[in-house]
Design an enzyme around this catalytic site. Sequence first.
Site, PDB file in Angstrom:
ATOM      1  N   ASP A  16       1.467   4.108  -2.956  1.00 18.78           N
ATOM      2  CA  ASP A  16       1.217   5.628  -2.890  1.00 18.78           C
ATOM      3  C   ASP A  16       2.098   6.455  -3.157  1.00 18.78           C
ATOM      4  OD1 ASP A  16      -1.338   4.934  -1.945  1.00 18.78           O
ATOM      5  OD2 ASP A  16      -0.841   4.808   0.235  1.00 18.78           O
ATOM      6  N   GLU A  68       0.840  -1.062   0.054  1.00 23.14           N
ATOM      7  CA  GLU A  68      -0.083   0.135   0.124  1.00 23.14           C
ATOM      8  C   GLU A  68       0.884   1.341   0.081  1.00 23.14           C
ATOM      9  OE1 GLU A  68      -2.992   2.389  -0.057  1.00 23.14           O
ATOM     10  OE2 GLU A  68      -3.492   0.160   0.148  1.00 23.14           O
ATOM     11  N   SER A  81      -6.345   2.846  -4.319  1.00 22.81           N
ATOM     12  CA  SER A  81      -5.139   3.181  -3.557  1.00 22.81           C
ATOM     13  C   SER A  81      -4.255   3.889  -4.447  1.00 22.81           C
ATOM     14  CB  SER A  81      -4.643   2.332  -3.035  1.00 22.81           C
ATOM     15  OG  SER A  81      -5.217   1.972  -1.511  1.00 22.81           O
TER      16      SER A  81
END
Length: 1761
Positions: free
Chosen positions: A899, A895, A1160
């Site tokens: 990002d 994650e 995401s």
Amino acid sequence: MATGAEQRNGLGIRREKPWLLPYNRKLRNVISISLRNLSLSPSLSSRPRGKTIDDDALPTTLVSPAKLVALREKKSLGHSRSSTDLRRVPEHAISVESESEADAHTNCSPRKNDANGSPKTPSRPSLAKMRRRSTLEWANASPQKRQEKLENVVADKMGDVFFSLHAHSVEEPIYVSEVVATTMNPTFRSFDLSLANPGTTRLDRFNLRFWVKSSKWQSWRQLVDFSIQLSELQYLGKHAEEAQRPLPSNAVLFYLLDGVYTLQISLSDYAPAAALVPPIGRSNSGRTMGTSSFDALLKLGKLDDSIQDALETRNKLAKDLGNLIDANREALSERDQVTEARDRLKTIEYAKKTVAKQMEKAQRQKSEKASTLANRRELMTADLDVRTKRRLEMRQSTDTLPGEHTQQEQLRKNIENQRRRICEDLQVVYAIKPIPGKTLAFKIRDLQLPNSDDLDNESSDNVAAALGHVSAVLQLLSFYLAQPLLYPLTPRGSTSTVYDPISLLKPSTTSTARGTDKSQALLRTYPLFTRGSPRFRFDYALFLLNKNIQVLLETTFHVRVLDIRHTLPNLKYLLYVATAGEGELPARKSGGVKGLLRVSARGGLGRGRSDDSTSSALSGLLWHGGSKEGDGQIKGGKGAVESLKRLKGGLAHEKIPLRIGLKQQNLENADVFIQDVSDPFSPNFGKHWSAAKVAEVFAPKQESRDGVVAWLTEHGIDMKRIGHSVGKNWVELNATIGEAESLLKTKYHYYKHQNTDAYRLSCDSYGVPGHLKEHIDMIMPTVQLDGLEPIKNARPAVQAPSPITSLTGTKNCSTLITIECLRALYGFPAGSKNHTGNKMGIAEWADYLYYPDLDPYFANWTSPQIPKGIRPEFISIDGGKPSNLTVAQAEEVVESALDFQTAYSIIWPQQTRLYQNGDSVNVDSVGTFNIFLDALDASYCTYQGGDQPYIDPAYPDPNEGGYTGPLQCGGSPRSNVISISYGQIEAALPRFYQQRQCNEWMKLALQGTTVVVSSGDSGVANRYNAGYNNSCVNSEYGYVDTYGKRFSPSFPVNCPYVTAVGATFLNSNNLSDGESAVSDPDPANVLDDYYSGGGFSDVFEVPSYQKKATQHYLKYYAPNFGSKVYNNSGHARGFPDLSAIGLKVATVYLNKTYGVGGTSASAPIIGGIVTLLNEERLTVGKGPIGFLNPVLYSHPWALNDIVNGSNPGCGTNGFSASPGWDPVTGLGTPKYEELKKIFLIHLISAGKKDIQVMKQVDIFAGEDGETAGTVPAAFKAPEGTPASDPGRPLTLPPRTSLEKFKDFMLGVNDVVGSENATVISSDAELQHEGYGGSAPRVPGSVGIDMGRNKGKILEINVDGAYAIVEPGVTFIDLHNHLVENNLREKPWIDVPDLGGGSVIGNTIERGLGYTPYGDHWMTHGMGGIPNPDADPNAPPHEQKPNDTWGLFNYGFGPYNDGIFSQASLGIVVKMGLWLMASPGGNSSYLITIPKDKDLHQALEIIRPLRVGMVLQNVPTMRHILLDAAVHADRTHYTKSDKSLNDEEMDAIAAKLVYGPPPAGEVLLSVIKQSFLQIPGAKYFEPKDMPDNIVPQTRHNTLQSIPSTTELRWVNWLPNGAHLFFSPIAKVSGDDSVAQYEVTRRRCEEAGFHFIGTFVVRMREMHHIVCIVFNRKDPDSRRRAHWLIKTLIDNAAKRGWGENRTHLSVMDQIADTYSFNYHAQMKLNDKTKAAIDPKGIMAVGKNGVWAKQYKREDFPVPMNGV
């Protein structure tokens, strides 16, 4: 000798000793209680004197103590005297003494002796004087008497009984037993008090109360009340049977662990038990005494002697008593007097106490009534508030009602069309064809089926097969037509049957004998085949089959069947009728008729993954809407009820931290504040607030704090225990659970999470006083919150092919998304700026950034390449720490890698900021968003109660390995853009908790922070989380449910103050093919299916910036799932707001490249693009963008609209992407260059003065001079356009470039000539002087100037009193023509208020004047209708010699002129106009009425005068400010900006109305006399007021002299412009007063003066309200448009419609004419489509749109509306 616990009593009977010592006996040792010898009457201590014991009662008297002693005496029986010894005693020998002696003997006293010692012979009383009493009471009683005696015994001895145990000084009982009915010796069930609290189980003293109800006591009464001391109980034995003593009335037995006890009082005054006395009739030696009748006589004799002795004694005692009384009579008299005095004193004392009690009771009643009145006032106030809210809700619901009607109508049509399509399929599958050469003969699927009379001529097998087809068709039709068959069918081919559930049958003997349900069913089942069954059963079955066809035809289609014997003809006609209808049939997809029968795997009808459209339509029919959701009572959400188990309640003495959150001020204005700084049309755009201003504006009221503290102290909370936050946002105290439960009127319980074994203290609901409800936001800990970890919105990684270098560039974007793909797709450049303070923030929770992965990503996947070693600024929040290799290998870094790598590739050389939230131990909690907000804003740590006990993570962390520092409050830097890729389940969190957090996002938005949040990866179902197999919601109760079917929105994307981002993917490797909503199902695990999250919130209302977008989607594109599946009310916040690529995004993880998907990825892409835009703004000296959404929704063309894809979930296909906004991809994906133009050129408020920016320019003036609105900024041409650039328009048409427009104008010039084509390039070219001017609805429209070459007066006919004019002729032109030709005194023209407008323009807009010819449309003549088939190049054909077309406006046949009135169906090139013959004279006059209250009477006077044509001209009732505004502007009368009150308007009237009072007879006396009945009314003529411009102008108007003087009232305000609101009403006082009150009140609410007039026409009344505003003041414009829109809504609800209006509200008014589901609008649309099929003429005028246009695509911006 007895040993141990044994002993012997005095009679030698052995019994055990108790093993519980007296001081050890406690209430917990008592296991049961019983009552013996129940008595409901008080017992007598002794018998009354002079009465004998009845014979029947003798056995019981033998057990009295005296008789027991007598029985034990050893003496032989004495012989009675014989009859010879019984001599008669003379009557005179009877004396008192003898009677006394008799009484004495009777009482067993010794008989007296004479002097010799011999017994005296008694004197017997005379039998004549004495009568022996009867001692056999029941001996000779009648049966009725015996029954009465028996009932009395039952009433005295039996009843219903229960008992209760009470502790001293405690009102509530410890224990209440069951009721034992109709008993004398009740024994109650055992009980166990050992489980009670220690204070109860250890009691040794308590009260025992017995309660009884009997036949003579109809209600429960307390029988006895014993004060029990367990140590003083008398032990009876191990068992109750061992008690050898008799028990008295109401004796109590206690059953303890060691035996049976009783009260001491139960055994007092009793001798040993009667069972130990030797039986009567036996001697001590055991010899049996002989008995005989003689013995009985002897006993009776002795008994008689005793009676006589007793009587004698009684007489003697009576005589002695009499003597004593006579001797002491004086003393007794004194004693009686003393007694009487004492009695009087007691009476007085009692009366005194009674009066005191009455006074006390009266005072108590007074206080109770005062309290009741106060409570009632509170309830009434609350009720008024509720009613106000309900009225508001009703008004809001009224707005959506037409849309719901439309949806319902559309649904009905869809159902009908779907049924038609199904029946057409049935006609194909089961083809019914006629047989050539035969009448009414048909075959089905090539099988001939004759009518019922001719079946024998066809093969029985063919008949059976054909009937099987018929039964199959009927079975399907019954289902799809929703009409159950009267006689159910079982289609089984050639063996089909029909069932008769109705007829009364007489079963055979055999079947009756069997008597089974199966045999009964077989008897009622009839075969549709003849083989193996009686013919009569087949014939009856065929009759029932034909009846079914008849039922379907008659009940569903109301078609009568003439002959039911014709099976196939009737069935074919049934299918024919079922397929009849209008409209296009829905497309038939795979599955055909078989597909219609498919049942989804989830059970029940549903489309699932089927492609069949009909299943979807039918499943929609099965849903019935309505999702289900006090005064001071707050209830908690159900949450995920499956995961929590309720345990015991909390202990009353346990302490908890109780926090009371105070409601902050101005939260209801949050939307207004946000719009003010974020709306692109607001003058304050970009002027973000400081943190200090935010704190000041939202601080709670002082009265809130004081009220809560007073409430706590009233409940006994010491002031020293009450604490306050620094910001005074909350009140806290450490309270016991008992105090909290008493304070909040609730009950606390512990809950255990079944997956984590964690405990939580919570309650289901709690209450606060009604007067504090508006001051308290929430109290914690109270209602349950389910602990949910934040959801990561990154998909499982898929490794990209190698070598990785071969996938750079834009040639392989469908395989792997690189930075080159993103730049090419969205048009943003490589970053080049690095402004201080513009670092992009990314927040992470249960995921950690592994720094070593950044360098290989920078080296291989960034362009220009980012240098090695670049790292984000690390912000540790509450123990947040960077990742290490161990954590990275545990796959907890994808994650963060996605990002940051995505963001860096977009914004470099700008830097990033990593907010790492929480330690690795305590991060998976619902409150983790709160700790992030705490770190950004210190005041949030204590906002409304701060972080929540039992919900938010607690720091220092008590868990092993947790963060040991304090909770971080403030200190973390705030980024201009923050990207968040986590979310939670809305339904698992209480509403107030989400609102609390959303308010903080709102505060960040006010301070200029853009918060970007991913919308989720599970479509409409939200993410699997926290132990749930399904995150969808229970449709009935709103909690997360394993079997839920309702869509599950996410949090915090449901908050209207964040920007929600969905996901897309590329349609192909060719970027020009565009994007679709992401769709990445996982065949291995349905829980890992990836669809872009979206939907509608069940918590937050739709914000103002989004309302039109969501309502447009719901009206045109929403699925018909119903309100049980999602919030389709039209008032819910929808998400996402926009989207970006979210699949196969290049990400390096542990030095390998993967294509990672998830929203995401989409969130940091949007965050990076906004950061680039902020860089551009900072470069030119502007501030950051801040809240993004209002700009996006007002400039939808700045995004690529995504129209493909859906987001399935919860057993449905979810929502579908559609044109415009949709809950799958929002408004679409960004166009960087368009956004850059908007934020750098068009948004002016935050820029430098030396930067050229675009003004908001008014484009078209309305027909009455009103500013119709402003053009969207994207349509504007920037200021400073060089004069050398010819052909540059003021406004470009929608989505039209300047080059394309210039090409268009070249074609126009070729057709009409350049001298006849003008491009509007300045505001000055848009001015006009009256009604009828051009007013295009669609920006960039082409206007045709009919006045340049079409301005001729073609004819004036004086004798016929008519004129024929062209469009360019104005009223002033026509008047001047009459004057110049000396025709002024012959025909008159009727003129409106403003004479500068076109005659034809005013007429076709249905304008009005003031003479008897004032209805211009009624007096027009127009016969030239365009020929739709005419050659466009040929001149129009004139009908000759028809010269009367301009005189008669109806012509022949259907009347067509009306379609050109207020319409967009053609261009009028000439028109006839009636003129009025000169009346030879006229009189004008003015009547003034001083009071508003007289308006009603004035209208009631006008109506009969107008209807009777006494008033021939059109009377007007003008408000004083209308005349005042014509004379001068507002500053001439007042310096205040506020609305004028009545006194100020009276002063203005005094200035305007002057002159001498009326003198002489003037005009019609009846008019004058009628009006002068009104008190204070005055009558004036123009000559009386020579200097008053208003009467003079009106005098000219009534003489047909046009002017523009009336328009002066527009200058009432500086830069004056106006809006007209003109509702139509009846000519009545009630309607006039109602309209005046509503309009004046609304004007004053909007901050405007009321300026208006009533114009009374032939039968109706026009109320013209002039809304004058400052066109250069944005706030004034906003208020003016709010006012007219509000007045339109108010008028529609009262049934007042408008006859014409301005551009900005044409659609709104058109919607109010909604009769018969907008039948008029539908007719107008069809007429428009027929006459103007290409939609080129005045599109959108008066709400009529061409089919090529959607009005939602052309909103009229109104500067803040």
